[in-house]
Design a protein around this motif. Structure first.
Motif, PDB file in Angstrom:
ATOM      1  N   SER A   6       0.845  -1.187   0.000  1.00  0.00           N
ATOM      2  CA  SER A   6       0.000   0.000   0.000  1.00  0.00           C
ATOM      3  C   SER A   6       0.885   1.244   0.000  1.00  0.00           C
ATOM      4  O   SER A   6       2.094   1.181   0.270  1.00  0.00           O
ATOM      5  CB  SER A   6      -0.894   0.009   1.233  1.00  0.00           C
ATOM      6  N   ASN A  22       0.840   3.610   2.153  1.00  0.00           N
ATOM      7  CA  ASN A  22       1.337   3.818   3.515  1.00  0.00           C
ATOM      8  C   ASN A  22       2.578   2.977   3.786  1.00  0.00           C
ATOM      9  O   ASN A  22       3.525   3.438   4.444  1.00  0.00           O
ATOM     10  CB  ASN A  22       0.247   3.473   4.541  1.00  0.00           C
ATOM     11  N   ARG A  38     -11.890  -4.739   8.226  1.00  0.00           N
ATOM     12  CA  ARG A  38     -11.296  -3.556   8.833  1.00  0.00           C
ATOM     13  C   ARG A  38     -12.308  -2.422   8.715  1.00  0.00           C
ATOM     14  O   ARG A  38     -13.138  -2.416   7.817  1.00  0.00           O
ATOM     15  CB  ARG A  38      -9.997  -3.169   8.123  1.00  0.00           C
ATOM     16  N   ILE A  39     -12.203  -1.423   9.597  1.00  0.00           N
ATOM     17  CA  ILE A  39     -13.149  -0.319   9.566  1.00  0.00           C
ATOM     18  C   ILE A  39     -13.085   0.409   8.216  1.00  0.00           C
ATOM     19  O   ILE A  39     -14.111   0.801   7.661  1.00  0.00           O
ATOM     20  CB  ILE A  39     -12.898   0.663  10.743  1.00  0.00           C
ATOM     21  N   SER A  40     -11.878   0.559   7.659  1.00  0.00           N
ATOM     22  CA  SER A  40     -11.740   1.236   6.363  1.00  0.00           C
ATOM     23  C   SER A  40     -12.419   0.447   5.252  1.00  0.00           C
ATOM     24  O   SER A  40     -12.979   1.033   4.314  1.00  0.00           O
ATOM     25  CB  SER A  40     -10.263   1.443   6.029  1.00  0.00           C
ATOM     26  N   GLU A  41     -12.393  -0.880   5.359  1.00  0.00           N
ATOM     27  CA  GLU A  41     -13.025  -1.721   4.348  1.00  0.00           C
ATOM     28  C   GLU A  41     -14.542  -1.627   4.427  1.00  0.00           C
ATOM     29  O   GLU A  41     -15.233  -1.552   3.403  1.00  0.00           O
ATOM     30  CB  GLU A  41     -12.559  -3.168   4.516  1.00  0.00           C
ATOM     31  N   LEU A  82     -16.314   0.893   5.672  1.00  0.00           N
ATOM     32  CA  LEU A  82     -16.759   2.228   5.281  1.00  0.00           C
ATOM     33  C   LEU A  82     -16.467   2.516   3.810  1.00  0.00           C
ATOM     34  O   LEU A  82     -16.951   3.507   3.261  1.00  0.00           O
ATOM     35  CB  LEU A  82     -16.097   3.290   6.167  1.00  0.00           C
ATOM     36  N   GLY A  83     -15.690   1.653   3.178  1.00  0.00           N
ATOM     37  CA  GLY A  83     -15.414   1.808   1.754  1.00  0.00           C
ATOM     38  C   GLY A  83     -16.461   1.171   0.856  1.00  0.00           C
ATOM     39  O   GLY A  83     -16.414   1.316  -0.374  1.00  0.00           O
ATOM     40  N   LYS A 112      -5.559  -4.271   2.405  1.00  0.00           N
ATOM     41  CA  LYS A 112      -4.206  -3.728   2.424  1.00  0.00           C
ATOM     42  C   LYS A 112      -3.388  -4.261   1.260  1.00  0.00           C
ATOM     43  O   LYS A 112      -3.499  -5.433   0.894  1.00  0.00           O
ATOM     44  CB  LYS A 112      -3.510  -4.090   3.745  1.00  0.00           C
ATOM     45  N   ASN A 135     -17.363   9.137   8.819  1.00  0.00           N
ATOM     46  CA  ASN A 135     -16.023   9.256   9.371  1.00  0.00           C
ATOM     47  C   ASN A 135     -15.795   8.112  10.366  1.00  0.00           C
ATOM     48  O   ASN A 135     -16.597   7.901  11.273  1.00  0.00           O
ATOM     49  CB  ASN A 135     -15.886  10.606  10.088  1.00  0.00           C
ATOM     50  N   PRO A 136     -14.694   7.367  10.227  1.00  0.00           N
ATOM     51  CA  PRO A 136     -14.445   6.254  11.151  1.00  0.00           C
ATOM     52  C   PRO A 136     -14.364   6.695  12.606  1.00  0.00           C
ATOM     53  O   PRO A 136     -14.627   5.903  13.515  1.00  0.00           O
ATOM     54  CB  PRO A 136     -13.119   5.666  10.658  1.00  0.00           C
ATOM     55  N   HIS A 174     -11.352  -2.109  15.761  1.00  0.00           N
ATOM     56  CA  HIS A 174     -10.457  -3.182  15.315  1.00  0.00           C
ATOM     57  C   HIS A 174     -10.580  -4.413  16.205  1.00  0.00           C
ATOM     58  O   HIS A 174     -10.306  -5.532  15.760  1.00  0.00           O
ATOM     59  CB  HIS A 174      -9.010  -2.693  15.280  1.00  0.00           C
TER      60      HIS A 174
END
Length: 304
Positions: A24, A26, A159-162, A164-165, A182, A226-227, A250
Motif C-alpha cells: 500500500s 502507507n 477492517r473499519i476502512s473496508e 466504510l469503503g 491492504k 467518518n471512522p 479493530h
C-alpha cells in the motif's frame, strides 16, 4: 540530504515496489522513511562522500552503530525490527542491481521484542456492543447505521476502512463480498444473514438513498461516514457496558478471528478471510486462544 545517486536509487526501488502491486502507499512511505533514515545515518557516520559504492562496503560494526543510534533516539525494538526489514529489502535489491555482496547487512539480527497479543471481546461482549450501539443514538437511522457497521466488522472480519469503503450498489448485500484490503489484496468474505439484515435495516431508515458509486454508510450530512464517529459510538457503548478501552472497532475484527478459531475454524481459512499476506500474522490468534484457555484454567484452579 542524500547524495544524488542514493536518492535516485531509493526512488527507483520504491517505484519497483509500487510496480509489484503488493504494498500500500502507507507501506511505501514507511519504507521510504526507514531507508532514508538509515542512509542519512550512514552518510553522517562515514562522511558526506558516502554513496552507492560505499554501500557495498558496510560491515557488521556499521549495522550495530546504526541500530544503537536508533535505540538511543527512542525507537522501540518493534519499530527497529521493522526498519531493519526495510533496510534489508533495499540492500538486497541494490546488491542484485549493482552486483555486490550485502551479507553483512542481511545477516544483521533484529532485536527481540514481545509481540502484543490482540485484545478481542468475549462473544457476549461483542454481541452486547452491537446491541448497545443499536439503541444509544438519538436518531434511529444513526443507531441502525452504527450497529450495521459493527456487525460487518464482527460478522465478516472487515477492517473499519473496508466496511466504510463499501458503496451503495452493494445493497442488498450479496452472499459474498469482494473486499480489496491492504496492499490492494483482494479476498472473498461470506455475508451472514444477520449482517445482511442489519445493513438492510440501516438502509431502510437512512434518509440518504443507497446509490451506486456513493458511500453505503453516510454521516449526518450525507457524506461518507467518518471512522472516528464509529470509534466514538463504541467509546460510549463500552462505558455503558463496563468494557475495557481495548474495545475498539479493530477489536471486533480480532473477535471475529479469535471466536472463529475457538469454534474449530481452520487457520489457513481464517488467514484468507482476514486478508493476511502471511500465515504467521494469523497464527498470533492461536496465542490469544491459548492465553484465554490458561485464564479459564487459572480461575478454575486457583493457586493456594
Amino acid at each position: 540530504m542524500l547524495t544524488p545517486g542514493l536518492g535516485a536509487a531509493l526512488a527507483e526501488w520504491l517505484s519497483h515496489l509500487r510496480a509489484l502491486g503488493g504494498a500500500s502507499e502507507n507501506t511505501i512511505e514507511a519504507y521510504r522513511a526507514d531507508v532514508s533514515s538509515f542512509l542519512g545515518f550512514m552518510q553522517t557516520h562515514h562522511g558526506e562522500g558516502f554513496g552507492i559504492a560505499r554501500l557495498a562496503t558496510l560491515g557488521q560494526s556499521d549495522m550495530r552503530a546504526w541500530m544503537a543510534h536508533e535505540r538511543g533516539r527512542g525507537l522501540s525494538a518493534r519499530s527497529l525490527a521493522r526498519a531493519l526489514s526495510s533496510v534489508k529489502s533495499f540492500s538486497r535489491w541494490m546488491a542484485d542491481r549493482e552486483g555486490f555482496d550485502a551479507s553483512h547487512v542481511l545477516m544483521a539480527r533484529a532485536p527481540k521484542y514481545q509481540r502484543k497479543l490482540p485484545r478481542p471481546l468475549s462473544e457476549d461482549g461483542a454481541r452486547a456492543m452491537i446491541d448497545q450501539v443499536d439503541t444509544q443514538a438519538a436518531e434511529p437511522w444513526v443507531a441502525a447505521r452504527d450497529a450495521a457497521v459493527l456487525t460487518l466488522l464482527y460478522g465478516g472480519g472487515l477492517r473499519i476502512s473496508e466496511a466504510l469503503g463499501l458503496t451503495g450498489d452493494l445493497h442488498p448485500l450479496p452472499d459474498v463480498l469482494r473486499i480489496r484490503g491492504k496492499g490492494d489484496k483482494e479476498r472473498l468474505v461470506p455475508v451472514l444473514p444477520v449482517t445482511r439484515d442489519a445493513v438492510a435495516e440501516y438502509v431502510r431508515l437512512c434518509p440518504y438513498p443507497a446509490e451506486p458509486g456513493q458511500p453505503l454508510f453516510r454521516g449526518k450530512r450525507g457524506g461518507a461516514l467518518n471512522p472516528r464517529l464509529v470509534s466514538r459510538a463504541m467509546e460510549q457503548a463500552r462505558t455503558a457496558l463496563g468494557l475495557p478501552a481495548t474495545a475498539t472497532p479493530h477489536a471486533m475484527r480480532h473477535s471475529f478471528a479469535t471466536h472463529l478459531l475457538a469454534a474449530g475454524g481452520d487457520l489457513r481459512a481464517i488467514q484468507e478471510l482476514l486478508g493476511h499476506a502471511s500465515l504467521a500474522t494469523t497464527q498470533i490468534y492461536t496465542a490469544v486462544d491459548a492465553a484465554r484457555l490458561m485464564d479459564v484454567y487459572d480461575k478454575a484452579h486457583p493457586r493456594a
